[in-house]
Design a protein around this motif. Sequence first.
Motif, mmCIF file in Angstrom:
data_model
loop_
_atom_site.group_PDB
_atom_site.id
_atom_site.type_symbol
_atom_site.label_atom_id
_atom_site.label_comp_id
_atom_site.label_asym_id
_atom_site.label_seq_id
_atom_site.Cartn_x
_atom_site.Cartn_y
_atom_site.Cartn_z
ATOM 1 N N MET A 1 0.851 -1.207 0.000
ATOM 2 C CA MET A 1 0.000 0.000 0.000
ATOM 3 C C MET A 1 0.876 1.243 0.000
ATOM 4 O O MET A 1 1.715 1.411 0.864
ATOM 5 N N PHE A 2 0.688 2.072 -1.001
ATOM 6 C CA PHE A 2 1.469 3.304 -1.061
ATOM 7 C C PHE A 2 0.823 4.383 -0.209
ATOM 8 O O PHE A 2 -0.354 4.333 0.115
ATOM 9 N N TYR A 3 1.669 5.367 0.116
ATOM 10 C CA TYR A 3 1.209 6.461 0.976
ATOM 11 C C TYR A 3 0.646 7.569 0.099
ATOM 12 O O TYR A 3 1.375 8.423 -0.391
ATOM 13 N N ARG A 4 -0.643 7.561 -0.182
ATOM 14 C CA ARG A 4 -1.209 8.623 -1.016
ATOM 15 C C ARG A 4 -2.723 8.622 -0.964
ATOM 16 O O ARG A 4 -3.346 7.683 -0.480
ATOM 17 N N GLU A 5 -3.301 9.694 -1.511
ATOM 18 C CA GLU A 5 -4.756 9.818 -1.472
ATOM 19 C C GLU A 5 -5.421 9.095 -2.620
ATOM 20 O O GLU A 5 -6.613 8.811 -2.569
ATOM 21 N N ALA A 6 -4.658 8.814 -3.682
ATOM 22 C CA ALA A 6 -5.258 8.273 -4.894
ATOM 23 C C ALA A 6 -6.143 7.074 -4.573
ATOM 24 O O ALA A 6 -5.747 6.166 -3.854
ATOM 25 N N GLY A 7 -7.352 7.074 -5.096
ATOM 26 C CA GLY A 7 -8.266 5.968 -4.872
ATOM 27 C C GLY A 7 -9.078 6.116 -3.598
ATOM 28 O O GLY A 7 -10.059 5.437 -3.403
ATOM 29 N N LEU B 1 -3.241 5.806 5.408
ATOM 30 C CA LEU B 1 -2.122 5.258 6.171
ATOM 31 C C LEU B 1 -1.886 6.082 7.441
ATOM 32 O O LEU B 1 -1.597 5.540 8.506
ATOM 33 N N ASP B 2 -2.033 7.404 7.316
ATOM 34 C CA ASP B 2 -1.891 8.290 8.468
ATOM 35 C C ASP B 2 -2.909 7.943 9.537
ATOM 36 O O ASP B 2 -2.614 7.883 10.721
ATOM 37 N N GLU C 1 5.016 15.030 1.661
ATOM 38 C CA GLU C 1 4.774 15.420 0.272
ATOM 39 C C GLU C 1 5.597 14.573 -0.680
ATOM 40 O O GLU C 1 5.135 14.193 -1.754
ATOM 41 N N LYS C 2 6.840 14.278 -0.278
ATOM 42 C CA LYS C 2 7.687 13.459 -1.138
ATOM 43 C C LYS C 2 7.178 12.020 -1.179
ATOM 44 O O LYS C 2 7.173 11.387 -2.222
ATOM 45 N N LEU C 3 6.742 11.548 -0.005
ATOM 46 C CA LEU C 3 6.236 10.182 0.065
ATOM 47 C C LEU C 3 5.031 9.974 -0.845
ATOM 48 O O LEU C 3 4.852 8.929 -1.451
ATOM 49 N N LEU D 1 4.528 11.194 -3.644
ATOM 50 C CA LEU D 1 4.913 11.041 -5.042
ATOM 51 C C LEU D 1 5.735 9.770 -5.268
ATOM 52 O O LEU D 1 5.825 9.278 -6.370
ATOM 53 N N TRP D 2 6.363 9.289 -4.205
ATOM 54 C CA TRP D 2 7.245 8.150 -4.354
ATOM 55 C C TRP D 2 6.482 6.914 -4.818
ATOM 56 O O TRP D 2 5.364 6.697 -4.368
ATOM 57 N N PRO D 3 6.980 6.045 -5.659
ATOM 58 C CA PRO D 3 8.304 6.107 -6.278
ATOM 59 C C PRO D 3 8.283 6.728 -7.682
ATOM 60 O O PRO D 3 9.209 6.509 -8.428
ATOM 61 N N PHE D 4 7.237 7.440 -8.038
ATOM 62 C CA PHE D 4 7.193 8.039 -9.382
ATOM 63 C C PHE D 4 7.112 9.543 -9.253
ATOM 64 O O PHE D 4 6.017 10.096 -9.234
ATOM 65 N N PRO D 5 8.240 10.226 -9.129
ATOM 66 C CA PRO D 5 8.204 11.648 -8.796
ATOM 67 C C PRO D 5 7.734 12.547 -9.942
ATOM 68 O O PRO D 5 7.729 13.751 -9.772
ATOM 69 N N HIS D 6 7.363 11.987 -11.106
ATOM 70 C CA HIS D 6 6.950 12.902 -12.179
ATOM 71 C C HIS D 6 5.517 12.653 -12.616
ATOM 72 O O HIS D 6 5.026 11.571 -12.484
#
Lengths: 358, 274
Positions: free
Chosen positions: A1-7, A24-25, A349-351, A353-358
Amino acid sequence: MFYREAGDFKTSYRDDNQTFPIRLDRAGYWVAIAVAFGIVPFFVNDYWVNAIFAPFFIYAIAALGLNILTGYAGQVSLGTGGFMAVGAYAVYKLMVAFPEINIIFHVLMAGGITAVVGVLFGLPSLRIKGFYLAVATLASQFFLIWLFNKVPWFYNYSASGQINAPERSVFGIIVTGPNTEAWAKYLICLVFLVGVAWMARNLTRGMTGRKWMGIRDMDIAAEIIGVNPLMAKMTAFAVSSFFVGVAGALFFAVYLGAAEAGESFGISKSFLILFMIIIGGLGSIFGSFAGAAFMVLMPVFLKNVLVGGMGWPTDLAAHFEFMIVGGLIVFFLIVEPHGLAQLWRLTKEKLRLWPFPH
Amino acid sequence: MSLDMNANSYVTEDGRTIGPVVMDLKNITLRFGGVVAIKDISFNIREGEIRAIIGPNGAGKSSMLNVISGFYKPQEGEVWFRGAKRPPMRPYQVAQQGLARTFQNIALFDGMTVLDNIMTGRLNHMKTNLLQQAMWWGKAEKEELANREVCEKVIDFLEIQHIRKTPVGRLPYGLKKRVELARALAAEPSLLLLDEPMAGMNVEEKEDMSRFILDMNDEFGTTIALIEHDMGVVMDLSDRVVVMDYGKKIGDGTPDEVRNNQDVIDAYLGVSHD
């Protein structure tokens, strides 16, 4: 599970408004609460509570209080130590005068008394700002300490001039006095910390917090939008002093057990808590925790490394400790002037985007 | 067709109804020490209209706006708001009466997000007390969400959805101006004062801003008083124009009347003294 809001779609403003928008938070927060309440109390011993948990929790409460005043409402205060003393002496007088009332109420009432005193000393903030206000609050610090030393009524005419916490219990469990169990100390501080943090969060995310931040960022614009500057500043002083008073009451009654105004609540305490919120991050709840943890844990950590790990003599290690902590403060302020909270924010903020920073 | 502007209400050529007088300024004089910033000026603002205040630099336009919003207390004269004489008031009390404004040099809260900035505009519509807010669950949350909905409408209206959660300090100038307008609009004011809403903007941004001002007036019926230097904009937007020069009123009327007023032409183009 990635750390992001997507989905993780928010379908109501209520969801969108929550404290931890990322799943995750949220999970991490509940795990931390569960561990703190459900697991740690069974394992803590006196050393851990007295060296780490109790001071960390109590300083975190005080830092939250000062952060509301300085970080959110923009009013600099150097009187934190004095206000903690008000909380301590108030809880002492209450404990002695009304032994039949629960200590929880005593602590809350001590906070209330501190709030009144805080508002009184906050009145100059209507006219003066910045450095000048800092000096005015510094005066309150010296005045309060002088008062508690000078008037014997406050320490019940004890010969030593000290105040000593009598034994009190909550639900049959002793929480103050020398017979307190480590886990009881730990739990009562934790309960107050969680309560205070929850209130601080609620106040700062709602209209009260926006009024405070408006006064901090641009008082003229705040006034034209309808903020009454008097009320905004006074509520900031009241809430802040309430928290600081609670911290002072716990610091004396639960942590120290015996206190003397000048020694326990001197000007160095005011600066210590100011450092905490500067290092942790002004205007951030997380920053208050991070700053308190940093200032409490760093000396303990250094002591363990220098004395325990490298075998230095204790006095030499103590001196180096001061130098290293001081150096670290300067280092942090240069590298990240907005404190640990900002570092945390950048990491997140970096997390995201990780692992695709673009 | 000639309009009877003294009637209680009238309908403009483009079909909007202009109501009775909301704000009436009577013989306002404002002095700073020996300097007379405003000299015996009277004019009124009617409900639903777009009222412009124009004039060369230093004419006293911004001072006039500051008198209306309560920052300056005029030495002489009376301010009447909704048919009642306004006692001396602090700016926040004026805001509570239903008056909102923007500033010439943006006055936003840099440390807060766009959404929080706009939410501050809802201040006078939120009633929960400190204790209820500290507890959050229940009343405070309900009120917060209800007001959030109003703010979202304003955000949609001004087309700033994409920057909702951005701290204001990071935004470019044009967007900041728009956020400031959003904050004022979120207050649902009965009178909105705009101090040079288009200063420093390029043509496109000016067109956007003009559109917002017209739509605001049209959709919400907001009464607007604005100061602007761009004559084209002023003449196109406003129903009536006050012209000031050296703290005095030199013209007042529809854009056409003002355009043909000899004093106004002299003030703007200069006059030879031979």
